[in-house]
Design a protein around this motif. Structure first.
Motif, PDB file in Angstrom:
ATOM      1  N   ALA A 192       0.820  -1.224   0.019  1.00 37.71           N
ATOM      2  CA  ALA A 192      -0.033  -0.003  -0.011  1.00 37.71           C
ATOM      3  C   ALA A 192       0.918   1.484  -0.083  1.00 37.71           C
ATOM      4  N   ALA A 193       2.149   1.227   0.439  1.00 37.49           N
ATOM      5  CA  ALA A 193       2.830   2.336   0.558  1.00 37.49           C
ATOM      6  C   ALA A 193       3.199   2.988  -0.588  1.00 37.49           C
ATOM      7  N   ALA A 194       3.156   2.287  -1.754  1.00 36.66           N
ATOM      8  CA  ALA A 194       3.568   2.489  -3.121  1.00 36.66           C
ATOM      9  C   ALA A 194       2.358   3.692  -3.508  1.00 36.66           C
ATOM     10  N   TYR A 195       1.170   3.605  -3.070  1.00 37.42           N
ATOM     11  CA  TYR A 195       0.118   4.369  -3.619  1.00 37.42           C
ATOM     12  C   TYR A 195      -0.511   5.303  -2.301  1.00 37.42           C
ATOM     13  N   ILE A 196      -0.228   4.846  -1.048  1.00 35.49           N
ATOM     14  CA  ILE A 196      -0.647   5.623   0.120  1.00 35.49           C
ATOM     15  C   ILE A 196       0.370   6.010   1.057  1.00 35.49           C
ATOM     16  N   GLY A 197       1.016   7.284   0.843  1.00 31.64           N
ATOM     17  CA  GLY A 197       2.103   7.543   1.776  1.00 31.64           C
ATOM     18  C   GLY A 197       1.878   8.604   2.484  1.00 31.64           C
ATOM     19  N   PHE A 198       2.374   8.773   3.721  1.00 23.79           N
ATOM     20  CA  PHE A 198       2.286   9.886   4.631  1.00 23.79           C
ATOM     21  C   PHE A 198       3.025  11.083   4.021  1.00 23.79           C
ATOM     22  N   GLY A 199       4.119  10.714   3.313  1.00 24.59           N
ATOM     23  CA  GLY A 199       4.869  12.021   2.897  1.00 24.59           C
ATOM     24  C   GLY A 199       3.965  12.472   1.940  1.00 24.59           C
ATOM     25  N   PHE A 200       3.335  12.271   1.107  1.00 24.86           N
ATOM     26  CA  PHE A 200       2.494  12.681   0.014  1.00 24.86           C
ATOM     27  C   PHE A 200       1.255  13.260   0.634  1.00 24.86           C
ATOM     28  N   PHE A 201       0.683  12.622   1.705  1.00 25.20           N
ATOM     29  CA  PHE A 201      -0.259  13.322   2.407  1.00 25.20           C
ATOM     30  C   PHE A 201      -0.033  14.563   2.954  1.00 25.20           C
ATOM     31  N   GLY A 202       1.218  14.565   3.645  1.00 17.52           N
ATOM     32  CA  GLY A 202       1.640  16.013   4.458  1.00 17.52           C
ATOM     33  C   GLY A 202       1.921  17.040   3.273  1.00 17.52           C
ATOM     34  N   ARG A 203       2.351  16.674   2.277  1.00 16.88           N
ATOM     35  CA  ARG A 203       2.646  17.911   1.075  1.00 16.88           C
ATOM     36  C   ARG A 203       1.289  18.251   0.801  1.00 16.88           C
ATOM     37  N   ILE A 204       0.213  17.579   0.517  1.00 14.99           N
ATOM     38  CA  ILE A 204      -1.065  17.873  -0.045  1.00 14.99           C
ATOM     39  C   ILE A 204      -1.927  18.817   1.075  1.00 14.99           C
ATOM     40  N   LEU A 205      -1.703  18.237   2.375  1.00 13.82           N
ATOM     41  CA  LEU A 205      -2.217  18.776   3.486  1.00 13.82           C
ATOM     42  C   LEU A 205      -1.689  20.224   3.966  1.00 13.82           C
ATOM     43  N   ILE A 206      -0.219  20.607   3.712  1.00 14.41           N
ATOM     44  CA  ILE A 206       0.269  21.652   4.187  1.00 14.41           C
ATOM     45  C   ILE A 206       0.137  22.597   2.990  1.00 14.41           C
ATOM     46  N   VAL A 207       0.223  22.160   1.696  1.00 14.40           N
ATOM     47  CA  VAL A 207       0.010  23.131   0.429  1.00 14.40           C
ATOM     48  C   VAL A 207      -1.382  23.652   0.391  1.00 14.40           C
ATOM     49  N   LEU A 208      -2.464  22.839   0.638  1.00 14.65           N
ATOM     50  CA  LEU A 208      -3.811  23.102   0.633  1.00 14.65           C
ATOM     51  C   LEU A 208      -4.152  24.194   1.897  1.00 14.65           C
ATOM     52  N   ILE A 209      -3.544  23.994   2.972  1.00 17.94           N
ATOM     53  CA  ILE A 209      -3.741  24.912   4.016  1.00 17.94           C
ATOM     54  C   ILE A 209      -3.164  26.287   3.730  1.00 17.94           C
ATOM     55  N   VAL A 210      -1.937  26.341   3.056  1.00 11.74           N
ATOM     56  CA  VAL A 210      -1.392  27.601   2.662  1.00 11.74           C
ATOM     57  C   VAL A 210      -2.245  28.091   1.621  1.00 11.74           C
ATOM     58  N   ALA A 211      -2.918  27.328   0.657  1.00  9.87           N
ATOM     59  CA  ALA A 211      -3.666  28.010  -0.452  1.00  9.87           C
ATOM     60  C   ALA A 211      -5.005  28.572   0.201  1.00  9.87           C
ATOM     61  N   GLY A 212      -5.444  27.608   1.063  1.00 11.51           N
ATOM     62  CA  GLY A 212      -6.662  28.451   1.952  1.00 11.51           C
ATOM     63  C   GLY A 212      -6.710  29.536   2.561  1.00 11.51           C
ATOM     64  N   LEU A 213      -5.445  29.769   3.100  1.00  9.94           N
ATOM     65  CA  LEU A 213      -5.189  31.032   3.816  1.00  9.94           C
ATOM     66  C   LEU A 213      -4.755  32.214   2.748  1.00  9.94           C
ATOM     67  N   VAL A 214      -4.135  31.941   1.756  1.00 12.09           N
ATOM     68  CA  VAL A 214      -3.935  33.210   0.807  1.00 12.09           C
ATOM     69  C   VAL A 214      -4.902  33.255  -0.210  1.00 12.09           C
ATOM     70  N   ARG A 215      -5.276  32.379  -0.738  1.00 10.28           N
ATOM     71  CA  ARG A 215      -6.361  32.211  -1.924  1.00 10.28           C
ATOM     72  C   ARG A 215      -5.959  33.251  -2.967  1.00 10.28           C
ATOM     73  N   LYS A 216      -4.588  33.568  -3.542  1.00 11.22           N
ATOM     74  CA  LYS A 216      -4.265  34.280  -4.421  1.00 11.22           C
ATOM     75  C   LYS A 216      -3.868  33.228  -5.542  1.00 11.22           C
ATOM     76  N   VAL A 217      -3.956  33.730  -6.867  1.00 10.85           N
ATOM     77  CA  VAL A 217      -3.413  33.009  -7.964  1.00 10.85           C
ATOM     78  C   VAL A 217      -1.885  33.212  -8.103  1.00 10.85           C
ATOM     79  N   GLY A 218      -1.157  32.089  -8.086  1.00  9.46           N
ATOM     80  CA  GLY A 218       0.129  32.200  -7.832  1.00  9.46           C
ATOM     81  C   GLY A 218       0.628  31.458  -6.671  1.00  9.46           C
ATOM     82  N   THR A 219      -0.255  31.200  -5.552  1.00  9.13           N
ATOM     83  CA  THR A 219       0.230  30.557  -4.312  1.00  9.13           C
ATOM     84  C   THR A 219       0.513  29.239  -4.456  1.00  9.13           C
ATOM     85  N   GLY A 220      -0.123  28.424  -5.373  1.00 11.42           N
ATOM     86  CA  GLY A 220       0.176  27.096  -5.472  1.00 11.42           C
ATOM     87  C   GLY A 220       1.646  27.016  -6.459  1.00 11.42           C
ATOM     88  N   MET A 221       1.713  27.797  -7.419  1.00 16.19           N
ATOM     89  CA  MET A 221       3.194  27.551  -8.013  1.00 16.19           C
ATOM     90  C   MET A 221       4.219  28.064  -7.159  1.00 16.19           C
TER      91      MET A 221
END
Length: 256
Positions: A79-108
């Motif tokens: 399962a580690a090849a498809y469900i990883g805590f490392g990737f979950f941490g990335r999407i979690l933190i980046v989406l929190i930042v995106a939710g706080l800033v909410r300006k185009v360019g935040t993700g990039m």
């Protein structure tokens, strides 16, 4: 001849034609810039925005390369090849930042800084600038497209409030965000799920089908690509939804 670890192979068997990849990046990038400037929450970052983005990218680097790999040891090998805590941490933190800033360019910008820090502390700079272009204009761009489409009201945050566009004109959420704002449980679930699905595409299709053979050569196995893509979708969608709800909660706590 290879340059900085880039083989530059364009004729590997099964490889996605380079013309398609180039067209994708040009079209998606132009759309994000034009649509974001005319409908987004504003293209300029203030000091607080940059602090959120910088700190978020730093935390993402620490989580993905140090915390995540440790936690992955407790996930079954298959399962580690498809469900990883490392990737979950990335999407979690980046989406929190995106939710706080909410300006185009935040993700990039977040993915650009994350990739730079990853090169410094983990990977090294072999293969650059390909990896920076790839990470920034896939994972980061997908978030910015969602921010642009929702007029800066990512996950329905602030849907009933007025923002300012690039010209200083007051704008409200579009029909999509105004509709979803009436159902607070729907907006983050839908948008987080869509982003999670989109985040299943880069590594499973673009990287494996083009960037990996472009950099290092080799035969592309599309049966393996399709299986990996399909297997990663459920976990990515769940991760995206969870991250979206957490982002909404954090934005409320911080008054953003």
């Amino acid at each position: 001849m290879a340059f900085n670890g880039i083989g530059g192979f364009l004729n590997s068997p099964g490889m996605i034609p380079w013309e398609i990849v180039v067209i994708y990046f040009i079209v998606a990038g132009v759309f994000a810039i034009i649509y974001g400037r005319s409908h987004g929450a504003g293209p300029k970052f203030n000091t607080v925005d940059l602090v959120y983005i910088g700190v978020g990218a730093a935390f993402t680097t620490v989580w993905e390369f140090f915390v995540g790999p440790f936690l992955d040891k407790f996930v079954p090998a298959g399962a580690a090849a498809y469900i990883g805590f490392g990737f979950f941490g990335r999407i979690l933190i980046v989406l929190i930042v995106a939710g706080l800033v909410r300006k185009v360019g935040t993700g990039m910008l977040s993915l650009f800084i994350f990739n730079l820090l990853g090169d410094i502390f983990h990977y090294g700079f072999s293969g650059e600038p390909i990896y920076t272009i790839y990470e920034t204009l896939t994972y980061g761009l997908f978030i910015d497209l969602m921010i642009a489409i929702t007029h800066g009201h990512l996950f329905g945050i602030g849907s009933g409030e007025e923002n300012e566009d690039a010209t200083g004109k007051a704008v409200k959420g579009n029909r999509l965000t105004n509709f979803l704002s009436k159902y607070t449980m729907v907006a983050p679930a839908v948008m987080g799920g869509v982003i999670g699905f989109l985040w299943a595409i880069p590594d499973n299709i673009l990287y494996t089908g083009f960037f990996s053979p472009f950099l290092y050569g080799g035969i592309v196995n599309w049966q393996s690509i399709i299986f990996s893509f399909g297997a990663s979708i459920p976990g990515n969608i769940v991760f995206g939804i969870i991250a979206a709800f957490i982002a909404v909660r954090v934005s409320k706590v911080l008054g953003q």
